[in-house]
Enzyme design. Structure first.
Site, PDB file in Angstrom:
ATOM      1  N   ASP A  39       0.845  -1.201   0.000  1.00 44.42           N
ATOM      2  CA  ASP A  39       0.000   0.000   0.000  1.00 44.42           C
ATOM      3  C   ASP A  39       0.875   1.244   0.000  1.00 44.42           C
ATOM      4  O   ASP A  39       2.042   1.191   0.403  1.00 44.42           O
ATOM      5  CB  ASP A  39      -0.870   0.053   1.266  1.00 44.42           C
ATOM      6  CG  ASP A  39      -1.727  -1.175   1.411  1.00 44.42           C
ATOM      7  OD1 ASP A  39      -2.123  -1.736   0.381  1.00 44.42           O
ATOM      8  OD2 ASP A  39      -1.969  -1.568   2.564  1.00 44.42           O
TER       9      ASP A  39
HETATM   10  N1  URA Z   1      -0.867  -6.132   3.545  1.00 48.66           N
HETATM   11  C1  URA Z   1      -1.403  -4.898   3.647  1.00 48.66           C
HETATM   12  O1  URA Z   1      -2.463  -4.727   4.254  1.00 48.66           O
HETATM   13  N2  URA Z   1      -0.758  -3.883   3.108  1.00 48.66           N
HETATM   14  C2  URA Z   1       0.420  -4.001   2.470  1.00 48.66           C
HETATM   15  O2  URA Z   1       0.957  -3.012   2.009  1.00 48.66           O
HETATM   16  C3  URA Z   1       0.969  -5.298   2.378  1.00 48.66           C
HETATM   17  C4  URA Z   1       0.297  -6.339   2.917  1.00 48.66           C
END
Ligand code: URA
Length: 261
Positions: A92
């Site tokens: 993310d």
């Molecule tokens: N899981 C998440 O919720 N976010 C990420 O960036 C990676 C794995």
């Protein structure tokens, strides 16, 4: 150097020299022994395959290009890799840490299918045994990005969780959209930061923003995992059983074995 169009444009405008000769006028055949300059600057040949690990900072989108011009991880890879390689999986925008770039399909399959992903979760407040146990056994979360007709819930595969300073470490073998955040929310944790420490046996480079090539040994260790989810599930089940035994936790009837089915 960039896309074919950019390379052609550079060639046609006489900006490329090979061993000191203007490439357009003298139609030279180029191999690895030639010294190539563009605008007078020496060009370093790229490895034939891209296999790199990057320490992603917060604030970058995990995409090679963004139609709205937002900062993305594609901005940090050499221009010649644009259109050739991509990130494996997605972090993310605010998540930091290990992100592999490759153009190798088998490596991509090994990472998405079989490699563990180890996250460090910084949370507000204490982490209870119950929360750790739920994360290890699998928690029910809603499916993301499916049509309304298919919308439903699923239970995450077993993982390995342990407390650490500021929160906990969670190792999972899946990689669904925003999975760790949704797992944390499902067990009532207030996540303030998420960082991926490792992908399989490969640790994140220490410095934020660093991109480095994987070593031959690292590539080999990823290939050894193969693309199989079944194997990784067996390993998950075994780890979970060991972890539960160590921590005096009861995996519950059939829980650890469930991943083997
Ligand atoms: N899981 C998440 O919720 N976010 C990420 O960036 C990676 C794995």
């Amino acid at each position: 150097m960039g896309t074919r169009a950019r390379v052609r444009e550079a060639l046609e405008s006489g900006r490329v020299e090979v061993d000191g000769v203007d490439l357009v006028r003298d139609r030279t055949l180029v191999d690895a022994t030639c010294r190539v300059r563009v605008d007078g600057l020496q060009v370093t040949p790229l490895p034939s395959e891209v296999m790199c690990i990057y320490h992603k900072p917060a604030g970058l989108l995990t995409t090679m290009t963004d139609p709205f011009g937002r900062a993305c991880v594609g901005d940090v890879v050499p221009p010649a890799w644009q259109g050739r390689c991509g990130p494996v999986g997605r972090l993310d925008k605010e998540t930091t840490g290990a992100l592999v770039f490759t153009d190798d399909g088998a490596l991509h399959a090994a990472i998405t299918g079989a490699a563990s992903k180890r996250y460090r979760l910084t949370v507000q407040g204490p982490v209870s045994d119950e929360q750790l146990r739920s994360l290890e056994e699998g928690v029910e979360i809603t499916r993301a990005r499916v049509s309304e007709a298919l919308r439903g819930r699923f239970t995450t595969a077993p993982g390995v969780a342990e407390r650490c300073e500021g929160g906990l470490r969670l190792t999972i073998w899946e990689g669904r959209n925003r999975q760790v955040r949704r797992m944390a929310r499902a067990v009532g944790l207030r996540l303030t930061h998420l960082h991926r420490e490792a992908v399989g046996p490969i640790d994140c480079p220490l410095e934020v923003g660093t991109l480095r090539e994987l070593t031959e040994a690292e590539v080999a260790s990823l290939h050894e995992l193969g693309p199989s989810r079944v194997e990784s599930d067996a390993r998950t089940a075994q780890l979970l059983t060991e972890r539960c035994a160590r921590g005096g936790l009861d995996p519950g009837p059939g829980q650890a074995g469930q991943a083997l089915e």
